[in-house]
Design a protein around this motif. Structure first.
Motif, short mmCIF file in Angstrom:
data_model
loop_
_atom_site.label_atom_id
_atom_site.label_comp_id
_atom_site.label_asym_id
_atom_site.label_seq_id
_atom_site.Cartn_x
_atom_site.Cartn_y
_atom_site.Cartn_z
N LYS A 197 22.03 26.72 4.13
CA LYS A 197 20.71 27.34 4.00
C LYS A 197 19.65 26.50 4.70
CE LYS A 197 17.37 28.87 0.52
NZ LYS A 197 17.09 28.96 -0.95
N ASN A 198 19.68 25.18 4.49
CA ASN A 198 18.72 24.28 5.14
C ASN A 198 18.92 24.25 6.65
OD1 ASN A 198 17.71 23.61 2.62
ND2 ASN A 198 18.98 21.79 2.41
N ARG A 200 20.32 26.58 8.55
CA ARG A 200 19.93 27.88 9.11
C ARG A 200 18.41 27.95 9.32
NH1 ARG A 200 22.06 31.97 5.49
NH2 ARG A 200 23.66 32.52 7.00
N LYS A 201 17.66 27.46 8.35
CA LYS A 201 16.19 27.47 8.45
C LYS A 201 15.72 26.65 9.65
CE LYS A 201 12.02 26.48 5.76
NZ LYS A 201 11.50 25.98 4.45
N LYS A 202 16.31 25.47 9.86
CA LYS A 202 15.93 24.62 10.98
C LYS A 202 16.29 25.26 12.31
CE LYS A 202 16.08 20.16 8.58
NZ LYS A 202 16.62 18.76 8.60
N LYS A 204 16.60 28.50 12.95
CA LYS A 204 15.71 29.64 13.19
C LYS A 204 14.33 29.20 13.66
CE LYS A 204 17.76 33.22 10.25
NZ LYS A 204 17.56 34.14 9.10
N THR A 205 13.86 28.07 13.14
CA THR A 205 12.54 27.56 13.53
C THR A 205 12.46 27.29 15.02
OG1 THR A 205 12.18 26.55 11.35
CG2 THR A 205 10.86 25.69 13.17
N ASP A 211 23.80 31.89 14.44
CA ASP A 211 23.48 31.82 13.02
C ASP A 211 24.78 31.84 12.21
OD1 ASP A 211 22.06 31.67 10.70
OD2 ASP A 211 21.29 33.73 10.76
#
Length: 223
Positions: A197-198, A200-202, A204-205, A211
């Motif tokens: 989850k962490n 994936r967020k980085k 996407k940023t 993904d």
């Protein structure tokens, strides 16, 4: 990256283990033929450092067992024996490299990186998937022209997915590869979800073109 040391000399094992752990490797060890065989049967390694002379057997015989099981784990033979016969025998059976004792730790590291590069990276020093590139030597990750800052486990997890692109990876496989042997015996593997989850967020940023996809009841794949 996970290394198995099969070595019965405690001082050498401790020296090599501390050196490799400082270089961000996960290190497991066995000090007998039988314990080495049990580890190799149960788990996968990115490189096995295999001594020839063991208290209850011979490293060459252990190498033969690895090949009988059709295991793909790269093997570097470590031995005080520097005879041509031992070297040739090991390489003919299927060892990836041979290093005579005593050896410099820097040379050992170069040999390990070389076999990993051949087996996981198609011989390339930079690994690429979509617009993501990884330099394993510096542990630097780029998404396009921007650097992706990761902690140690996030990097290890991303590296493992990038060298296995578009393959469904079980949670237990991920846990063993990133956190070490026996982690599969943990009560829960929910921590993997948190790490992904962490990560994936980085990604996407920075507009990564890849993904993680959850595969229900099994694990994840990187697409």
């Amino acid at each position: 990256m996970k290394i198995l040391i099969v070595e019965d000399e405690p001082e050498l094992k401790n020296t090599v283990q501390k050196f490799l752990e400082a270089e961000h490797f996960i290190v497991e060890y066995a000090d007998t033929y039988q314990s080495g065989l049990e580890k190799i049967i149960s788990y996968e390694y990115d490189c096995i450092l295999l001594d020839i002379m063991l208290p209850d057997g011979n490293g060459i015989d252990l190498l033969k067992e690895i090949k009988k099981m059709h295991k793909k784990d790269p093997v570097i033979i470590l031995s005080a024996k520097d005879s041509v016969d031992d070297k040739v025998t090991g390489l003919e059976i299927g060892a990836d490299d041979y290093l005579a004792k005593p050896f410099h730790l820097a040379e050992l590291m170069a040999r390990i990186k070389s076999v990993i590069r051949r087996n996981h990276q198609d011989g390339e020093s930079i690994i690429k998937y979509k617009n993501i590139s990884i330099d394993p030597d510096s542990r630097k990750v780029m998404v396009g022209s921007e650097e992706l800052v990761l902690n140690r486990k996030e990097y290890d997890l991303l590296y493992y997915f990038v060298i296995h692109p578009e393959k469904t990876l079980q949670k237990t496989t991920l846990a063993e590869a990133i956190w070490g042997d026996y982690i599969d015996q943990a009560d829960s593997l929910d921590f993997i979800y948190s790490q992904i989850k962490n990560l994936r967020k980085k990604l996407k940023t920075l507009h990564a073109e890849a993904d993680f996809q959850a595969v229900y009841g099994i694990g994840y794949k990187f697409i």
